[in-house]
Motif scaffolding. Structure first.
Motif, PDB file in Angstrom:
ATOM      1  N   THR A 208       0.830  -1.204   0.000  1.00 26.08           N
ATOM      2  CA  THR A 208       0.000   0.000   0.000  1.00 26.08           C
ATOM      3  C   THR A 208       0.863   1.252   0.000  1.00 26.08           C
ATOM      4  O   THR A 208       0.597   2.200  -0.740  1.00 26.08           O
ATOM      5  CB  THR A 208      -0.930  -0.004   1.232  1.00 26.08           C
ATOM      6  OG1 THR A 208      -1.769  -1.157   1.150  1.00 26.08           O
ATOM      7  CG2 THR A 208      -1.775   1.254   1.288  1.00 26.08           C
ATOM      8  N   ARG A 209       1.907   1.234   0.798  1.00 21.83           N
ATOM      9  CA  ARG A 209       2.797   2.394   0.917  1.00 21.83           C
ATOM     10  C   ARG A 209       3.537   2.700  -0.384  1.00 21.83           C
ATOM     11  O   ARG A 209       3.659   3.859  -0.772  1.00 21.83           O
ATOM     12  CB  ARG A 209       3.803   2.120   2.038  1.00 21.83           C
ATOM     13  CG  ARG A 209       4.891   3.164   2.200  1.00 21.83           C
ATOM     14  CD  ARG A 209       5.760   2.800   3.381  1.00 21.83           C
ATOM     15  NE  ARG A 209       7.037   3.461   3.355  1.00 21.83           N
ATOM     16  CZ  ARG A 209       8.030   3.210   4.197  1.00 21.83           C
ATOM     17  NH1 ARG A 209       7.856   2.296   5.139  1.00 21.83           N
ATOM     18  NH2 ARG A 209       9.163   3.859   4.115  1.00 21.83           N
ATOM     19  N   PHE A 210       4.020   1.677  -1.068  1.00 19.86           N
ATOM     20  CA  PHE A 210       4.856   1.908  -2.243  1.00 19.86           C
ATOM     21  C   PHE A 210       4.093   1.849  -3.564  1.00 19.86           C
ATOM     22  O   PHE A 210       4.428   2.580  -4.490  1.00 19.86           O
ATOM     23  CB  PHE A 210       6.026   0.918  -2.270  1.00 19.86           C
ATOM     24  CG  PHE A 210       7.120   1.284  -1.310  1.00 19.86           C
ATOM     25  CD1 PHE A 210       8.144   2.129  -1.696  1.00 19.86           C
ATOM     26  CD2 PHE A 210       7.110   0.812  -0.014  1.00 19.86           C
ATOM     27  CE1 PHE A 210       9.146   2.498  -0.809  1.00 19.86           C
ATOM     28  CE2 PHE A 210       8.113   1.169   0.892  1.00 19.86           C
ATOM     29  CZ  PHE A 210       9.131   2.023   0.485  1.00 19.86           C
ATOM     30  N   VAL A 211       3.109   0.995  -3.669  1.00 19.26           N
ATOM     31  CA  VAL A 211       2.477   0.771  -4.978  1.00 19.26           C
ATOM     32  C   VAL A 211       0.987   1.094  -4.957  1.00 19.26           C
ATOM     33  O   VAL A 211       0.454   1.630  -5.936  1.00 19.26           O
ATOM     34  CB  VAL A 211       2.684  -0.688  -5.445  1.00 19.26           C
ATOM     35  CG1 VAL A 211       2.066  -0.929  -6.811  1.00 19.26           C
ATOM     36  CG2 VAL A 211       4.171  -1.039  -5.473  1.00 19.26           C
ATOM     37  N   GLY A 212       0.313   0.806  -3.874  1.00 20.45           N
ATOM     38  CA  GLY A 212      -1.145   0.920  -3.835  1.00 20.45           C
ATOM     39  C   GLY A 212      -1.679   2.292  -4.183  1.00 20.45           C
ATOM     40  O   GLY A 212      -2.758   2.416  -4.764  1.00 20.45           O
ATOM     41  N   TRP A 213      -0.920   3.336  -3.875  1.00 22.90           N
ATOM     42  CA  TRP A 213      -1.395   4.698  -4.120  1.00 22.90           C
ATOM     43  C   TRP A 213      -1.257   5.105  -5.586  1.00 22.90           C
ATOM     44  O   TRP A 213      -1.752   6.171  -5.967  1.00 22.90           O
ATOM     45  CB  TRP A 213      -0.620   5.691  -3.246  1.00 22.90           C
ATOM     46  CG  TRP A 213       0.851   5.705  -3.552  1.00 22.90           C
ATOM     47  CD1 TRP A 213       1.810   4.905  -2.996  1.00 22.90           C
ATOM     48  CD2 TRP A 213       1.508   6.533  -4.507  1.00 22.90           C
ATOM     49  NE1 TRP A 213       3.023   5.196  -3.552  1.00 22.90           N
ATOM     50  CE2 TRP A 213       2.866   6.193  -4.484  1.00 22.90           C
ATOM     51  CE3 TRP A 213       1.086   7.527  -5.397  1.00 22.90           C
ATOM     52  CZ2 TRP A 213       3.813   6.804  -5.310  1.00 22.90           C
ATOM     53  CZ3 TRP A 213       2.022   8.130  -6.209  1.00 22.90           C
ATOM     54  CH2 TRP A 213       3.373   7.766  -6.164  1.00 22.90           C
ATOM     55  N   THR A 214      -0.610   4.302  -6.404  1.00 25.11           N
ATOM     56  CA  THR A 214      -0.334   4.720  -7.782  1.00 25.11           C
ATOM     57  C   THR A 214      -1.540   4.608  -8.691  1.00 25.11           C
ATOM     58  O   THR A 214      -1.523   5.148  -9.783  1.00 25.11           O
ATOM     59  CB  THR A 214       0.814   3.893  -8.389  1.00 25.11           C
ATOM     60  OG1 THR A 214       0.436   2.516  -8.463  1.00 25.11           O
ATOM     61  CG2 THR A 214       2.090   4.035  -7.572  1.00 25.11           C
ATOM     62  N   ARG A 215      -2.566   3.917  -8.235  1.00 28.29           N
ATOM     63  CA  ARG A 215      -3.780   3.823  -9.052  1.00 28.29           C
ATOM     64  C   ARG A 215      -4.454   5.175  -9.126  1.00 28.29           C
ATOM     65  O   ARG A 215      -4.257   6.029  -8.272  1.00 28.29           O
ATOM     66  CB  ARG A 215      -4.732   2.785  -8.465  1.00 28.29           C
ATOM     67  CG  ARG A 215      -4.164   1.380  -8.579  1.00 28.29           C
ATOM     68  CD  ARG A 215      -4.991   0.423  -7.794  1.00 28.29           C
ATOM     69  NE  ARG A 215      -4.774   0.733  -6.372  1.00 28.29           N
ATOM     70  CZ  ARG A 215      -5.408   0.161  -5.389  1.00 28.29           C
ATOM     71  NH1 ARG A 215      -6.331  -0.716  -5.623  1.00 28.29           N
ATOM     72  NH2 ARG A 215      -5.134   0.467  -4.143  1.00 28.29           N
ATOM     73  N   ARG A 216      -5.288   5.367 -10.137  1.00 27.57           N
ATOM     74  CA  ARG A 216      -5.977   6.637 -10.317  1.00 27.57           C
ATOM     75  C   ARG A 216      -7.181   6.711  -9.372  1.00 27.57           C
ATOM     76  O   ARG A 216      -8.323   6.715  -9.776  1.00 27.57           O
ATOM     77  CB  ARG A 216      -6.405   6.835 -11.763  1.00 27.57           C
ATOM     78  CG  ARG A 216      -6.753   8.284 -12.090  1.00 27.57           C
ATOM     79  CD  ARG A 216      -7.065   8.457 -13.553  1.00 27.57           C
ATOM     80  NE  ARG A 216      -5.902   8.339 -14.415  1.00 27.57           N
ATOM     81  CZ  ARG A 216      -4.996   9.300 -14.622  1.00 27.57           C
ATOM     82  NH1 ARG A 216      -5.122  10.445 -14.016  1.00 27.57           N
ATOM     83  NH2 ARG A 216      -3.983   9.106 -15.434  1.00 27.57           N
ATOM     84  N   THR A 217      -6.876   6.707  -8.080  1.00 30.22           N
ATOM     85  CA  THR A 217      -7.892   6.843  -7.034  1.00 30.22           C
ATOM     86  C   THR A 217      -7.321   7.792  -5.993  1.00 30.22           C
ATOM     87  O   THR A 217      -6.127   8.101  -6.020  1.00 30.22           O
ATOM     88  CB  THR A 217      -8.183   5.483  -6.364  1.00 30.22           C
ATOM     89  OG1 THR A 217      -6.961   4.966  -5.811  1.00 30.22           O
ATOM     90  CG2 THR A 217      -8.769   4.492  -7.343  1.00 30.22           C
ATOM     91  N   PRO A 218      -8.136   8.252  -5.059  1.00 27.60           N
ATOM     92  CA  PRO A 218      -7.596   9.139  -4.016  1.00 27.60           C
ATOM     93  C   PRO A 218      -6.448   8.467  -3.273  1.00 27.60           C
ATOM     94  O   PRO A 218      -6.419   7.255  -3.100  1.00 27.60           O
ATOM     95  CB  PRO A 218      -8.786   9.357  -3.080  1.00 27.60           C
ATOM     96  CG  PRO A 218      -9.973   9.104  -3.946  1.00 27.60           C
ATOM     97  CD  PRO A 218      -9.559   8.039  -4.922  1.00 27.60           C
ATOM     98  N   PHE A 219      -5.496   9.282  -2.809  1.00 24.44           N
ATOM     99  CA  PHE A 219      -4.354   8.752  -2.075  1.00 24.44           C
ATOM    100  C   PHE A 219      -4.821   8.067  -0.809  1.00 24.44           C
ATOM    101  O   PHE A 219      -5.784   8.471  -0.188  1.00 24.44           O
ATOM    102  CB  PHE A 219      -3.388   9.865  -1.680  1.00 24.44           C
ATOM    103  CG  PHE A 219      -2.611  10.432  -2.831  1.00 24.44           C
ATOM    104  CD1 PHE A 219      -1.649  11.383  -2.605  1.00 24.44           C
ATOM    105  CD2 PHE A 219      -2.823  10.011  -4.132  1.00 24.44           C
ATOM    106  CE1 PHE A 219      -0.921  11.919  -3.652  1.00 24.44           C
ATOM    107  CE2 PHE A 219      -2.113  10.530  -5.173  1.00 24.44           C
ATOM    108  CZ  PHE A 219      -1.152  11.504  -4.939  1.00 24.44           C
ATOM    109  N   THR A 220      -4.107   7.000  -0.432  1.00 16.94           N
ATOM    110  CA  THR A 220      -4.422   6.296   0.821  1.00 16.94           C
ATOM    111  C   THR A 220      -3.263   6.406   1.749  1.00 16.94           C
ATOM    112  O   THR A 220      -2.177   6.729   1.364  1.00 16.94           O
ATOM    113  CB  THR A 220      -4.713   4.816   0.562  1.00 16.94           C
ATOM    114  OG1 THR A 220      -3.606   4.234  -0.116  1.00 16.94           O
ATOM    115  CG2 THR A 220      -5.978   4.639  -0.230  1.00 16.94           C
TER     116      THR A 220
END
Ligand SMILES: [Zn+2]
Length: 97
Positions: free
Chosen positions: A85-97
């Motif tokens: 989640t920290r390194f890759v999960g946020w890269t999707r075109r969705t709000p930052f987590t």
């Protein structure tokens, strides 16, 4: 073993900004864990037209960070889901987590 992103096609413009301090993977500017929100914004802007490339780049950082962190403190490191989640999960075109 060499890093999967040792010779990337292009490097994001974080070398003089919110770059990671290895092997502890915190932001050089004191923001906390890396990638910090500013690093994420910079990376997202650099890869705005290539989110797959951003995910691949960040997967390389995930690989490096996992190796560093497990060597530093194998008994007290973030779990795989947290690291993903920290390194890759946020890269999707969705709000930052
Ligand atoms: Zn930062």
């Amino acid at each position: 073993m060499s890093s999967p992103h040792a010779t990337p096609a292009r490097r994001p413009p974080i070398a003089v900004g919110h770059a990671p301090v290895r092997p502890i993977w915190v932001c050089r500017r004191g923001c906390g864990t890396w990638p910090c929100p500013s690093a994420r914004l910079t990376l997202r802007a650099a890869y705005d037209d290539d989110l797959v490339g951003l995910a691949v780049e960040m997967a390389g950082y995930l690989f490096d960070a996992t190796g560093d962190l497990v060597r530093l403190n194998p008994d007290d490191m973030p779990g795989p889901e947290a690291l993903f989640t920290r390194f890759v999960g946020w890269t999707r075109r969705t709000p930052f987590t």
